[in-house]
Design a protein around this motif. Structure first.
Motif, PDB file in Angstrom:
ATOM      1  N   ASP A  57      24.364  -9.697  25.416  1.00 19.93           N
ATOM      2  CA  ASP A  57      25.296 -10.322  26.350  1.00 19.93           C
ATOM      3  C   ASP A  57      24.760 -10.147  27.766  1.00 19.93           C
ATOM      4  OD1 ASP A  57      27.705 -10.065  28.296  1.00 19.93           O
ATOM      5  OD2 ASP A  57      28.550 -11.053  26.519  1.00 19.93           O
ATOM      6  N   ASN A  59      26.238 -10.181  30.582  1.00 21.77           N
ATOM      7  CA  ASN A  59      27.102  -9.385  31.463  1.00 21.77           C
ATOM      8  C   ASN A  59      27.112  -7.914  31.109  1.00 21.77           C
ATOM      9  OD1 ASN A  59      28.001 -11.558  33.098  1.00 21.77           O
ATOM     10  ND2 ASN A  59      29.363 -12.188  31.449  1.00 21.77           N
ATOM     11  N   THR A  60      27.156  -7.605  29.811  1.00 22.19           N
ATOM     12  CA  THR A  60      27.358  -6.210  29.398  1.00 22.19           C
ATOM     13  C   THR A  60      26.102  -5.531  28.843  1.00 22.19           C
ATOM     14  OG1 THR A  60      27.961  -6.793  27.119  1.00 22.19           O
ATOM     15  CG2 THR A  60      29.746  -6.762  28.781  1.00 22.19           C
ATOM     16  N   LYS A  62      25.364  -5.609  25.774  1.00 22.02           N
ATOM     17  CA  LYS A  62      25.647  -5.277  24.374  1.00 22.02           C
ATOM     18  C   LYS A  62      25.066  -6.347  23.462  1.00 22.02           C
ATOM     19  CE  LYS A  62      29.806  -2.662  25.302  1.00 22.02           C
ATOM     20  NZ  LYS A  62      31.243  -2.554  25.133  1.00 22.02           N
TER      21      LYS A  62
END
Length: 195
Positions: A57, A59-60, A62
Motif C-alpha cells: 500500500d 500510504n501505509t 503494508k
C-alpha cells in the motif's frame, strides 16, 4: 538488499525512510500504481526459485507477496499501457512474462509472452509507439518486441563500451536511457535513428 526492505526518499528532509519489508528478500524493480494506490516490487531471489512480485500500500507500506507463481529471477517490470497487468523479465529463464491485474486487484495467472531473450534479460519499458524494449545484461544488447512482428535485436555493443551490460531502461519522448552496470554510466539513445 541488506535490509530486505524498501526505503522511501523524503525530498524535504533528504532522508531515507524504511517503507516496507513484509517478506521480500531482494527488492529489485518498483512500479508505482497511483490509480490503485499500490507499489509493486520484483523480488530477485534466484537460488531457490522463490522469486516473485510483492505489492505494498502506497500510504501505509503494508502488503506482501502478490504474485505467488514462482518466477526464475523476477527482474525489471513495466505496467501494461492500459494498467491491466505487469510485464516482468525473468532473467534466469531468458523470457518475458505477463501477470494480469484482476478487477479485484489480485494477480491473475502468469502468462509467458516472449521466450529466447538471450542470455540475461534485465530491464523492460514501453516505447512511445507501444512496442516493448527489453535490455540484456549479457550480452550488451537491446531487443524490441512487437505482437505483430515478434522479437528483434535493435542495438548491440559486442565490445560493451557504450552499451555496457545494460540493466534498467526508461523512455523520455523519443530517447531511450539505459543504466549500464558494466561501466557505471547512463547511455542516451535517439530512437529516431532506429527504424
Amino acid at each position: 538488499m541488506r535490509h530486505s526492505a524498501i526505503f522511501r526518499w523524503d525530498a524535504a528532509t533528504a532522508g531515507m525512510l524504511r517503507f516496507a519489508s513484509a517478506g521480500i528478500r531482494v527488492p529489485n524493480y518498483p512500479i508505482v500504481d497511483e490509480t490503485r494506490g499500490w507499489l509493486y516490487v520484483s523480488d530477485s531471489v534466484g537460488e531457490d526459485n522463490r522469486s516473485g512480485i510483492f505489492r505494498y500500500d502506497l500510504n501505509t507500506g503494508k502488503g506482501g507477496l502478490w504474485c505467488r507463481e514462482t518466477m526464475a529471477f523476477a527482474n525489471g517490470m513495466a505496467m501494461a499501457p492500459g494498467g491491466d497487468g505487469l510485464y516482468v523479465v525473468e532473467s534466469h529463464a531468458a523470457c518475458l512474462s505477463y501477470v494480469p491485474i484482476r478487477a479485484d486487484g489480485t494477480a491473475g495467472s502468469r502468462q509467458l509472452v516472449v521466450e529466447g531473450v538471450n542470455n540475461v534479460p534485465d530491464g523492460v519499458a514501453f516505447a512511445p509507439d507501444g512496442s516493448l524494449f527489453i535490455s540484456c545484461y549479457e550480452p550488451s544488447r537491446i531487443y524490441r518486441w512487437r505482437k505483430d512482428s515478434g522479437l528483434e535485436v535493435v542495438i548491440e555493443d559486442p565490445a560493451a563500451t557504450t552499451l555496457a551490460h545494460p540493466t534498467n531502461i526508461a523512455f523520455k519522448g523519443d530517447k531511450l536511457y539505459t543504466a549500464n552496470l558494466g561501466r557505471w554510466h547512463i547511455t542516451e539513445i535517439d530512437l529516431t535513428a532506429i527504424s
